[in-house]
Design a protein around this motif. Structure first.
Motif, PDB file in Angstrom:
ATOM      1  N   LEU A 150      55.999  61.773 -80.426  1.00 48.57           N
ATOM      2  CA  LEU A 150      55.268  60.619 -80.970  1.00 48.57           C
ATOM      3  C   LEU A 150      54.618  61.030 -82.288  1.00 48.57           C
ATOM      4  O   LEU A 150      53.999  62.100 -82.365  1.00 48.57           O
ATOM      5  CB  LEU A 150      54.187  60.172 -79.975  1.00 48.57           C
ATOM      6  N   PRO A 151      54.745  60.197 -83.323  1.00 51.24           N
ATOM      7  CA  PRO A 151      54.104  60.539 -84.589  1.00 51.24           C
ATOM      8  C   PRO A 151      52.592  60.724 -84.385  1.00 51.24           C
ATOM      9  O   PRO A 151      51.983  60.022 -83.578  1.00 51.24           O
ATOM     10  CB  PRO A 151      54.380  59.329 -85.477  1.00 51.24           C
ATOM     11  N   GLY A 152      52.010  61.675 -85.137  1.00 46.81           N
ATOM     12  CA  GLY A 152      50.640  62.094 -84.870  1.00 46.81           C
ATOM     13  C   GLY A 152      49.551  61.095 -85.197  1.00 46.81           C
ATOM     14  O   GLY A 152      48.456  61.153 -84.622  1.00 46.81           O
ATOM     15  N   ASN A 153      49.812  60.163 -86.111  1.00 46.31           N
ATOM     16  CA  ASN A 153      48.773  59.186 -86.412  1.00 46.31           C
ATOM     17  C   ASN A 153      48.420  58.428 -85.144  1.00 46.31           C
ATOM     18  O   ASN A 153      49.313  57.958 -84.433  1.00 46.31           O
ATOM     19  CB  ASN A 153      49.249  58.206 -87.489  1.00 46.31           C
ATOM     20  N   PRO A 154      47.128  58.303 -84.845  1.00 43.59           N
ATOM     21  CA  PRO A 154      46.737  57.738 -83.545  1.00 43.59           C
ATOM     22  C   PRO A 154      47.319  56.360 -83.238  1.00 43.59           C
ATOM     23  O   PRO A 154      47.733  56.122 -82.107  1.00 43.59           O
ATOM     24  CB  PRO A 154      45.209  57.699 -83.639  1.00 43.59           C
ATOM     25  N   VAL A 155      47.343  55.458 -84.223  1.00 44.18           N
ATOM     26  CA  VAL A 155      47.891  54.122 -83.932  1.00 44.18           C
ATOM     27  C   VAL A 155      49.388  54.241 -83.628  1.00 44.18           C
ATOM     28  O   VAL A 155      49.913  53.578 -82.731  1.00 44.18           O
ATOM     29  CB  VAL A 155      47.630  53.132 -85.086  1.00 44.18           C
ATOM     30  N   SER A 156      50.075  55.131 -84.342  1.00 41.50           N
ATOM     31  CA  SER A 156      51.503  55.347 -84.088  1.00 41.50           C
ATOM     32  C   SER A 156      51.716  55.888 -82.684  1.00 41.50           C
ATOM     33  O   SER A 156      52.615  55.444 -81.955  1.00 41.50           O
ATOM     34  CB  SER A 156      52.098  56.362 -85.069  1.00 41.50           C
ATOM     35  N   SER A 157      50.908  56.878 -82.305  1.00 41.78           N
ATOM     36  CA  SER A 157      51.051  57.471 -80.973  1.00 41.78           C
ATOM     37  C   SER A 157      50.823  56.426 -79.894  1.00 41.78           C
ATOM     38  O   SER A 157      51.571  56.360 -78.914  1.00 41.78           O
ATOM     39  CB  SER A 157      50.040  58.601 -80.767  1.00 41.78           C
ATOM     40  N   ALA A 158      49.801  55.590 -80.081  1.00 38.84           N
ATOM     41  CA  ALA A 158      49.467  54.583 -79.059  1.00 38.84           C
ATOM     42  C   ALA A 158      50.587  53.552 -78.928  1.00 38.84           C
ATOM     43  O   ALA A 158      51.032  53.238 -77.824  1.00 38.84           O
ATOM     44  CB  ALA A 158      48.151  53.899 -79.419  1.00 38.84           C
ATOM     45  N   VAL A 159      51.051  53.034 -80.078  1.00 41.50           N
ATOM     46  CA  VAL A 159      52.095  51.998 -80.051  1.00 41.50           C
ATOM     47  C   VAL A 159      53.377  52.548 -79.444  1.00 41.50           C
ATOM     48  O   VAL A 159      53.998  51.912 -78.581  1.00 41.50           O
ATOM     49  CB  VAL A 159      52.355  51.469 -81.481  1.00 41.50           C
ATOM     50  N   THR A 160      53.785  53.723 -79.858  1.00 36.33           N
ATOM     51  CA  THR A 160      55.063  54.257 -79.375  1.00 36.33           C
ATOM     52  C   THR A 160      54.967  54.668 -77.911  1.00 36.33           C
ATOM     53  O   THR A 160      55.946  54.582 -77.175  1.00 36.33           O
ATOM     54  CB  THR A 160      55.558  55.427 -80.252  1.00 36.33           C
ATOM     55  N   PHE A 161      53.759  55.067 -77.480  1.00 38.76           N
ATOM     56  CA  PHE A 161      53.599  55.321 -76.035  1.00 38.76           C
ATOM     57  C   PHE A 161      53.875  54.041 -75.268  1.00 38.76           C
ATOM     58  O   PHE A 161      54.651  54.028 -74.305  1.00 38.76           O
ATOM     59  CB  PHE A 161      52.191  55.841 -75.716  1.00 38.76           C
ATOM     60  N   LEU A 162      53.208  52.933 -75.677  1.00 42.56           N
ATOM     61  CA  LEU A 162      53.351  51.674 -74.935  1.00 42.56           C
ATOM     62  C   LEU A 162      54.793  51.176 -74.945  1.00 42.56           C
ATOM     63  O   LEU A 162      55.298  50.690 -73.936  1.00 42.56           O
ATOM     64  CB  LEU A 162      52.437  50.597 -75.530  1.00 42.56           C
TER      65      LEU A 162
END
Ligand code: AMP
Ligand code: MG
Length: 417
Positions: free
Chosen positions: A307-319
């Protein structure tokens, strides 16, 4: 090294197909007290230990009677009374009625219950007030109407929430068999990261993805295992990845972009990883990686997401990607990601056509009005590193690949956490 980008839909399809395949392998089973089962996944079907309801039950306070007699408006002699908890009585003689409370067993011979407020009472008799009539079965839930003894009431794979817990309790399940939670290793990478308790020196930041992902994993039914943070070096990544060997799913945050120190993909490749995709036409989350690590012949491979490290990226790609796989590994039949429609509230910025599917931090007011779609608005943000925007959002607004702009008032899709 791996540069082919998939569209969001293609990536989602690949993940969904993988989830279906993973779902066919049932996790190990454990037994827990019913009070601890909330949020867990049922491992064996829930079976009715008796008819539900176990006796014909009145749903009203009133008078049990024969519907035909009551509808003829003849006065009926009240010959007894039953409260909830009393044993079933009867048979009810012709021309009589029986006082009854909500939840009480209906006497045999009665086929309807008159509501208290619909009758007139006089001299030990009641009469249904004309012109009202009553049909057989009214205000009664017949014995076994909700299920027969031995019926399967819930299939294995059902998430245990309040309704399922209530049903299990009614069927005498003091404890339930549930699936063991999948272990999800969370590996953060980055030379700049320090722990939450540390005071960052210039250039450093606290690792916020590890606690964020641990919370997301726990909410999605997994057991988070936070690994020590890896530095941006081949040796550190190799050592860190070795620690994930026992996990059921591996989440790696950071180090998957195209930068000079983005070394996660090469480290996975050294372990012989099979990559399903290594980039998606989406924003945020473009460098997302999905693949599997083989654990030898006959053993389940280890699925991983970079998952890309930027927090919003990590959250979106997790979901979008990790949650469906995690749900399948947990043995749940529920499907993820979850989307809903909402009406877009102003102000709306004009989004230029980007060729990328976007998932932007947004806030949806679900409580506005019960007869209108919920209202969603963008949360102003400064890009995918904006933790404050993330923390002020409760969903992500989906901007399709080909959107020129979204009109205020239009129906839009939102990604739910
Ligand atoms: P990367 O994906 O490694 O290129 O990182 C992208 C951005 O996310 C950089 O600004 C990183 O500092 C930041 N970042 C990476 N990992 C984390 C983390 N675990 N917590 C917070 N920010 C992170
Ligand atoms: Mg990095």
């Amino acid at each position: 090294m791996h540069t082919d980008l998939l569209s969001y839909e293609e990536a989602a399809e690949l993940v969904a197909a993988y989830a279906v395949k993973s779902g066919s392998i049932r996790p190990p089973v454990e037994r827990v007290e019913l009070g601890l089962a909330a949020g867990r996944i049922l491992a064996r079907p829930l079976v009715a230990d008796r008819d539900q309801p176990p006796f014909s039950r009145s749903t009203r306070d009133g008078f049990a009677c024969r519907a035909g007699e009551a509808s003829a408006h003849t006065p009926l002699a009240v010959v007894g009374a039953t409260r909830a908890g009393a044993v079933p009585s009867g048979p009810l003689a012709a021309g009589t009625a029986w006082e009854i409370m909500t939840g009480a067993p209906v006497p045999t011979g009665a086929d309807a219950v008159l509501m208290l407020e619909h009758v007139e009472a006089e001299g030990g008799h009641i009469r249904l007030l004309p012109p009202r009539t009553v049909k057989a079965g009214e205000n009664i839930v017949a014995e076994g109407a909700q299920g027969r003894e031995g019926d399967e009431l819930l299939p294995a794979g059902t998430p245990m929430r309040f309704g399922q817990i209530a049903l299990a309790a009614a069927c005498g399940y003091a404890d339930v068999e549930i699936f063991v939670r999948p272990r999800v290793a969370i590996l953060s990478t980055g030379d700049e990261l320090v722990s939450v308790a540390s005071l960052p020196t210039p250039g450093q930041i606290r690792n916020s993805n590890a606690p964020m992902l641990a919370a997301m994993v726990a909410a999605a039914g997994g057991e988070p295992l936070v690994l020590p943070t890896a530095a941006d070096s081949a040796a550190s990544l190799d050592a860190a990845l070795a620690q994930a060997a026992e996990a059921d799913l591996l989440l790696i945050s950071g180090g998957v972009s195209a930068g000079k120190f983005d070394l996660v993909e090469p480290a996975l490749a050294r372990l012989g990883a099979h990559f399903h995709f290594t980039g998606v036409h989406m924003q945020p989350g473009k460098p997302t990686v999905f693949g599997e690590l083989s654990r030898g012949a006959g053993a389940q491979s280890l699925p991983f997401f970079g998952l890309p490290g930027n927090p919003v990226s990590s959250a979106v790609t997790f979901l979008l990607f990790a949650a469906p796989v995690l749900a399948a590994l947990a043995g749940s039949w529920e499907s993820f990601p979850r989307f809903a429609l909402a009406r877009l509230a102003p102000p709306v910025e004009r989004y230029s056509r980007s060729g990328l599917t976007r998932f932007l931090p947004a806030f949806c007011n679900f409580g506005a009005a019960s007869d209108l779609p919920p209202q969603v608005s963008f949360v102003p943000w400064h890009g995918s590193g904006d933790l404050s925007a993330l923390a002020h959002s409760n969903c992500f607004l989906v901007v399709p690949e080909d959107a020129h702009g979204l009109e205020p008032g239009s129906l839009v899709s939102i990604l739910l956490p």
